[in-house]
Design a protein around this motif. Structure first.
Motif, PDB file in Angstrom:
ATOM      1  N   LEU C 824      -3.106 -74.517  11.416  1.00  0.00           N
ATOM      2  CA  LEU C 824      -3.811 -75.153  12.531  1.00  0.00           C
ATOM      3  C   LEU C 824      -3.392 -74.558  13.876  1.00  0.00           C
ATOM      4  N   GLY C 825      -2.127 -74.314  13.954  1.00  0.00           N
ATOM      5  CA  GLY C 825      -1.635 -73.732  15.207  1.00  0.00           C
ATOM      6  C   GLY C 825      -2.206 -72.346  15.442  1.00  0.00           C
ATOM      7  N   TRP C 826      -2.244 -71.575  14.428  1.00  0.00           N
ATOM      8  CA  TRP C 826      -2.820 -70.221  14.570  1.00  0.00           C
ATOM      9  C   TRP C 826      -4.274 -70.304  14.999  1.00  0.00           C
ATOM     10  N   GLU C 828      -5.736 -72.737  16.525  1.00  0.00           N
ATOM     11  CA  GLU C 828      -5.842 -73.218  17.913  1.00  0.00           C
ATOM     12  C   GLU C 828      -5.535 -72.113  18.908  1.00  0.00           C
TER      13      GLU C 828
END
Lengths: 209, 235, 836
Positions: C824-826, C828
């Motif tokens: 998810l961080g990637w 985002e």
């Protein structure tokens, strides 16, 4: 006053310092003086703790007097404090009633439960860590934690092969040891420098600029 | 039912109550949780005050003072005079006008404490840890084969971990051609390696904290179960 | 041009309506005032008593004063008054015009009060100063004793500095005026010799001034004063005291002598006195160009130079030299009156300053004849310098009535300067007046009694520092206006507020002599730096900019706290543990492989001697009591079963003593434990150190307030190192570090076992690796291992399934959730980069 306090800090600090390095057989007075000074420091530290507790009473009493928001909680705090202190002064802390009621009934459950709440917080933080910090340190942090989780647990048939018997000990006793030792040395260096700064009156945490 | 049993029952009830109140925080912040926390703070501080008096002031100050008065010993009198003077000075902290006088006693405490921590850090941590790092391959002496390789490898990793971690905390930088401040390339590489070691160490610590918290939660839940069981067993 | 004003500083033309210069921002108002307030040629400086200001003058100003004294003729030429057209010097006024005034000044000179204050000399009665007028200059130039008065015959009396001064003075003028001197000498040779003064006693003034060291012009001036006195006695009314003559000057002759100064400026221009003076010079003192005419005048019995004797005699006015006569006292000889036109004819083209310069430049060239009758001179009775005394004696012998008048004159005790000669007039009018030393020469005689009648009043501090009240010597140092209009000192009313000139006003004005006549030279202020220095400066600027510029915090979009996730996590954990504990599940195996540190602790327990005295430091919080008791219980159970040690509990935690009691009454309740609880050690590391150094003194009583060290548990134990081992139970790495550090030098080979919480173990491991800690039992994991080691399941076993499940649960959540959040961080971050 500023200079006087600095002189006091330096003088007593040096006297205590000498007690470490001078051989007691040659300088018994200095070594004994270090013991005396440390005992005085022990007493004064206890007094300082009492002053801190007294200040806590003052603060919350003022809150109750001013009927501020949350003054009910402050009143509970003051009451519980006075009650415990009165009981402790009357019965002494080693009394079984103090142990059972105050320690086992209030202090220990609250602290342990708060510590238990930390489980959820830690898990929650670990889960969402990589969402914000996907760098090497974060990844190794999570991987190491996972390894330790796995290595600390057992299965019904025994230790988890390799992980519990080889990787976990190696991580904790080798990999983590290097970092921990580096951190410890850094902390010790910081402590050393802080002590020297205090003894040279460059830092005056006792007051005065 | 003896008094001890009654006391245990009462203590168990308090423990159960406060545990539930605190665990109610899992739902969210609520007045019950706050009540438990405030009562806990008050009880703990009151208990600490009693402990300080009975286990510090009474044996170290009150009794010697009484003894000095009874014996009329000048030496004992002088011995207890200074703590009393320091006590008075520290109590000045309560007064906003006279709080400055407390600095004298605080200066004494800080000076003595600085000396103690300084020597302790030097002789108890720095020198032994440096010696251990220097002698990190000492265990390989006389060893051979796989054990020797393992010791050398482990020692090298620990040594690398120590150096790289220290390099990570080295913030000396030099200006680059473009004006940016950067550490020297070797230091920068070591610092990057140090970040990994620190990450690993903190991961271990994190797991340890989790284990401790988990144990505490287990113990609390166990105590709840035991209390309930005891209630059912009693009745 | 009428609308333009020249800047007084840079000379830039500015519109008249501007107040400040557009070029240098200097005040232009001063320029406008300049016409009225600037010193005009011939204007006399205002007399002020400024002796007290002398010490506070800056060094450069004092040096300038000294230089002015030593080179008075050159400096004073700038103040050469413009006389009549025919008397205006041909030569440069700047250079030599002051010579004329110098002579005139010397003629009238006395020690002014301000100078007397500086030198310490007391103001003297004017009568006695009359013959000493030339000596005032010497007072300025040096000590009063420097003037040879007692024994003029002794050449050794000439101070070195004066000798040097003579050389420096005479040499340049000689070079420049050689031709003029020669011309003057030729004129003198053509003049008739003058008879010796008839009225002068042969042993009076000549003895004072006949010294070979005494410059001719000084003698001339002294004799001139005598002459004026004699003239006053003769009742001549032609002489007038100049208006602006200072008191020391006006007092020279006293009231009676005022008339002697009354010669008009027209008479000053008479060239005849130059020749007459030359005729009076003794041959030995005269230069070649004067000697010829002087030798014939020399009396046999008198060594006094003729010119001096004639001056003293007062009857030889026609022989007054031109440089002396040019001032205000020109005594035209009666007998050779007819020769005057010839002299005029010869010298009409010679400026007065040249005439005046002639003797001044030649006085040192030839030694004067030695006077011989000095010892006959009566000594004066007051504190005047020796040379003044001698002169005064001479004066007294000649002009006793005048002296009496002087003593009774209002000048006797009055300050030398008056605050304002014009009385109530504007102070700026002071600068319309000529300097005193110039006014003597050109001042008209319409106010002969003004200076005498206007008694000098002491100046006050109010006007002492005003620009218009500058002392005369300062005013005299200022260059006079020449052609262009220059701002005067009075225009600059800047009051110095700091430095050595604090309190002075107008001391450092933009005076003409110092102001640039053109724009100041442009001086580059560019730093002379090389590339390396510029590079370093740039780096420094970057560093400073980085220090001062706020560094934006690396902010993240606040993750929404997922309360649902928290609830799920909390619910799952509590339910899972409760189920496991409630069902009393023991399905999971306890750990089989003991870590090295735990094995070391096991070995140590086994190695402890029976009934050993163990020091147990209980330093953990109540929150970890569950974990610590689980870890402590199996080891102490083993100890109690096998070794039955004597336990001494101590704690640096306030609740530690009660936690120790809880251990005794809890896990070890089945054992008959011999223990002493010493309670709480305050002070942290200081308490530990105090206990290590002297445990009896640090913890004399047990928690039950009994003498701890007299109990059976502590029999034979009074020192720290007498314990068999130290067992530290802690949940805090800092506490462990404190105990390890403070006991390091005392423990020796004493075993040190740490029962730690799992959270503190990683930071304790380095001490184990370094050998400072003998063994470590870490939390529930270590307790479970120890239980398995001793073969007696306990609380660790009870908790182990829940513990293992909890660890696996955490593993799954962290691994799965972590990976999910990593993705998810990637995403985002990739979306954010795409948006940018």
């Amino acid at each position: 006053m500023r200079v006087f306090t600095a002189v006091i800090a330096i003088a007593f600090g040096l006297l205590v310092l000498l007690g470490y390095f001078l051989p007691p057989t040659l300088f018994p007075t200095v070594v004994d003086l270090q013991t005396v000074l440390l005992n005085w420091a022990v007493i004064l530290t206890g007094v300082a703790a009492l002053v801190g507790i007294f200040n806590l009473i003052i603060v919350h009493t003022d809150k109750v007097r001013r009927a501020e928001k949350g003054s009910v909680y402050s009143a509970l705090l003051v009451l519980s404090m006075l009650f415990t202190f009165a009981a402790g002064m009357l019965l002494r802390p080693d009394h079984v009633a103090m142990q059972r009621v105050v320690l086992s009934g209030i202090i220990l459950p609250v602290e342990a439960a708060l510590m238990g709440l930390l489980v959820v917080s830690l898990l929650y933080a670990a889960i969402r860590l990589l969402r914000r910090r996907a760098d090497a340190m974060g990844i190794f942090f999570i991987l190491t934690a996972v390894v330790i989780f796995l290595g600390s647990a057992t299965l019904p048939f025994g230790d988890i092969p390799v992980i519990s018997t080889w990787i976990r000990p190696w991580v904790t006793q080798v990999l983590a040891l290097g970092g921990a030792r580096g951190i410890l040395i850094g902390v010790a260096l910081g402590t050393l420098m802080t002590g020297l700064r205090v003894l040279f009156a460059m830092d005056r945490p006792y007051g005065g600029k | 039912m003896s008094a001890i049993d009654m006391l245990d029952l009462f203590s168990g009830g308090l423990s159960f109550l406060f545990t539930v109140l605190i665990l109610s925080y899992l739902i969210g912040d609520n007045p019950l949780f706050r009540i438990a926390v405030y009562v806990f703070v008050g009880a703990a501080s009151g208990y600490v005050a009693a402990v300080v008096f009975w286990q510090v002031l009474y044996p170290l100050l009150v009794l010697p003072t009484l003894s000095a008065i009874q014996s009329a010993s000048l030496a004992q009198g002088l011995y207890v005079l200074m703590p009393w003077l320091g006590l008075i000075l520290i109590l000045m902290k309560v007064s906003s006008r006279l709080s400055g006088l407390a600095r004298i006693a605080m200066a004494f405490l800080v000076g003595a404490g600085a000396a103690v921590t300084l020597v302790g850090a030097l002789t108890g941590t720095l020198i032994p840890q440096f010696n251990a790092t220097i002698d990190i391959f000492g265990g390989a002496v006389g060893k051979g084969g796989f054990e020797l390789v393992e010791l050398l490898f482990s020692g090298g990793v620990v040594l690398l971990g120590v150096i790289s971690t220290l390099a990570y905390f080295h913030f000396g930088a030099h200006p680059k051609a473009d004006g940016s401040m950067r550490r020297l390339a070797p230091v920068e590489i070591l610092a990057w390696v140090g970040r990994i070691f620190i990450g690993i160490t903190l991961g271990v610590v994190f797991a340890g904290v989790y284990a401790t918290a988990l144990t505490a939660l287990i113990e609390r839940i166990s105590s709840l179960i035991n209390f309930i069981a005891s209630l059912f067993g009693m009745f | 041009m009428a609308d333009l004003i020249n800047c007084p500083v840079c000379g830039t033309e500015n519109p008249s309506d501007q107040e400040y210069c557009r070029s240098c921002q200097a005040a232009l108002a001063a320029t406008e005032e300049g016409d009225a307030s600037s010193i005009q040629p011939g204007q006399s400086p205002t007399k002020r008593q400024t002796a007290e200001l002398e010490p506070i003058l800056p060094q450069w100003l004092r040096d300038a004063r000294d230089a002015a004294r030593s080179t008075e003729p050159e400096d004073s030429n700038q103040a050469m008054p413009p006389q009549s057209e025919k008397t205006r010097p041909i030569a440069s006024e700047d250079l030599l015009a002051g010579l004329q005034s110098q002579s005139g000044q010397d003629e009238d000179e006395d020690v002014p009060d301000w100078l007397a204050n500086i030198t310490g000399a007391q103001p003297k009665p004017k009568v006695e100063q009359q013959p000493e007028t030339t000596g005032a200059r010497w007072v300025e130039m040096g000590a009063r004793d420097d003037f040879p008065s007692e024994d003029a015959a002794e050449e050794a009396d000439m101070p070195d500095w004066l000798a040097g001064l003579q050389a420096t003075q005479a040499q340049p003028e000689k070079d420049e005026l050689t031709d003029i001197y020669n011309l003057t000498r030729s004129v003198n040779e053509s003049l008739p010799t003058q008879p010796p003064a008839q009225e002068v006693p042969p042993e009076a003034a000549p003895h004072d001034f006949a010294s070979s060291e005494t410059p001719e012009w000084l003698r001339q001036m002294a004799l001139d004063a005598d002459e004026r006195s004699a003239t006053a006695e003769a009742g001549e009314q032609s002489a007038e005291l100049p208006l602006d003559a200072p008191d020391w000057l006006s007092g020279l002759g006293g009231p009676g002598s005022e008339s002697t100064f009354g010669e008009s400026s027209a008479e000053v221009s008479e060239p005849a006195p130059a020749e007459s003076e030359a005729l009076d010079l003794p041959p030995s003192d005269m230069p070649d160009w004067l000697r010829g005419s002087a030798e014939s005048e020399k009396p046999a019995q008198d060594t006094t130079p003729k010119w001096l004797r004639e001056e003293s005699g007062g009857a030889s006015e026609p022989e007054t030299p031109a440089w002396l006569a040019s001032e205000d006292t020109v005594y035209l000889p009666s007998e050779p009156q007819q020769e005057t036109p010839e002299q005029d004819a010869l010298l009409v083209d010679l400026p007065d300053w040249l005439k005046a310069a002639a003797p001044n430049s030649s006085i040192f060239e030839q030694p004067a004849e030695q006077p011989t009758s000095l010892q006959e001179t009566p000594e004066p009775s007051f504190d005047s310098p020796d040379w003044i005394k001698s002169l005064g004696a001479t004066e007294a012998s000649e002009d006793v009535p005048a002296a009496d008048e002087e003593k009774s004159s209002p000048f006797e005790n009055a300050p030398a300067f008056t605050p304002d000669l014009e009385g109530d007039e504007n102070l700026s009018s002071l600068f319309t007046e000529m300097p005193d030393w110039l006014s003597n020469a050109i001042e008209p005689t319409e106010t002969p009694s003004s200076s005498a009648s206007s008694a000098p009043t002491p100046i006050t501090s109010d006007d002492a520092l005003a620009p218009s009240d500058l002392p005369s010597w300062v005013q005299a140092m200022r260059p006079v206006e020449t052609g262009i209009v220059q701002p005067s000192l009075s225009s600059d009313r800047t009051l110095e507020s700091r430095g050595a000139l604090a309190g002075l006003q107008g001391v450092l004005p933009a005076v003409p002599g110092f102001a640039p006549t053109s724009k100041p030279k442009a001086i580059s202020i560019k730093l002379n730096t090389n590339e390396e220095q510029l590079k370093h400066a740039g780096i420094l600027e970057q560093i400073l900019a980085a220090e001062t510029s706020p560094v934006p915090m690396e902010s993240y979009a606040a993750l929404r706290t997922s309360r649902g996730l928290r609830w799920v996590l909390g619910f799952l954990m509590v339910v899972m543990i409760a189920v496991v504990l409630g069902l009393r599940m023991e399905n999971f195996s306890t750990p089989l492989l003991a870590p090295n540190e735990t094995r070391a602790a096991m070995s140590l327990v086994d190695a402890l001697p029976p009934n050993a005295a163990l020091l147990v430091a209980v330093d953990y919080e109540a929150s970890r009591a569950g974990e610590m008791e689980v870890a402590v219980a199996p080891m102490f159970d083993q100890l109690m079963l096998v070794k039955q040690p004597r336990l001494t509990f101590v704690s640096t935690n306030e609740v530690g003593s009660m936690l120790a009691e809880r251990i005794i009454t809890g896990p070890l309740a089945e054992h008959n434990v011999s223990y002493v609880n010493l309670g709480y050690l305050s002070g942290g590391q200081m308490g530990i150190r105090a206990f290590v150094k002297d445990p009896v003194a640090a913890a004399p009583l047990s928690t039950s307030l009994q003498p701890a060290w007299e109990s059976t548990t502590l029999t034979g134990i009074s020192q720290f190192d007498q314990f068999s081992a130290v067992i530290l139970i802690t949940d805090n790495a800092e506490a462990a570090r404190s105990w390890i550090e403070q006991t390091e030098d005392v423990r020796g080979s004493m075993p040190f076992i740490v029962i730690s919480s799992a959270q503190a173990t990683p930071m304790i491991m380095p001490y184990y690796d370094s050998g400072q800690v003998t063994g470590v039992v870490s939390g529930l994991y270590g307790g479970a291992i120890f239980e398995q080691y001793i073969g007696q399941p306990g609380s660790a076993r009870t908790y182990w399934d829940a513990y293992s499940i909890g660890m696996l649960f955490a593993l799954i959540l962290v691994l799965g959730g972590g990976f999910w959040n990593l993705v998810l961080g990637w995403r985002e971050r990739a979306a954010a980069r795409g948006a940018e």
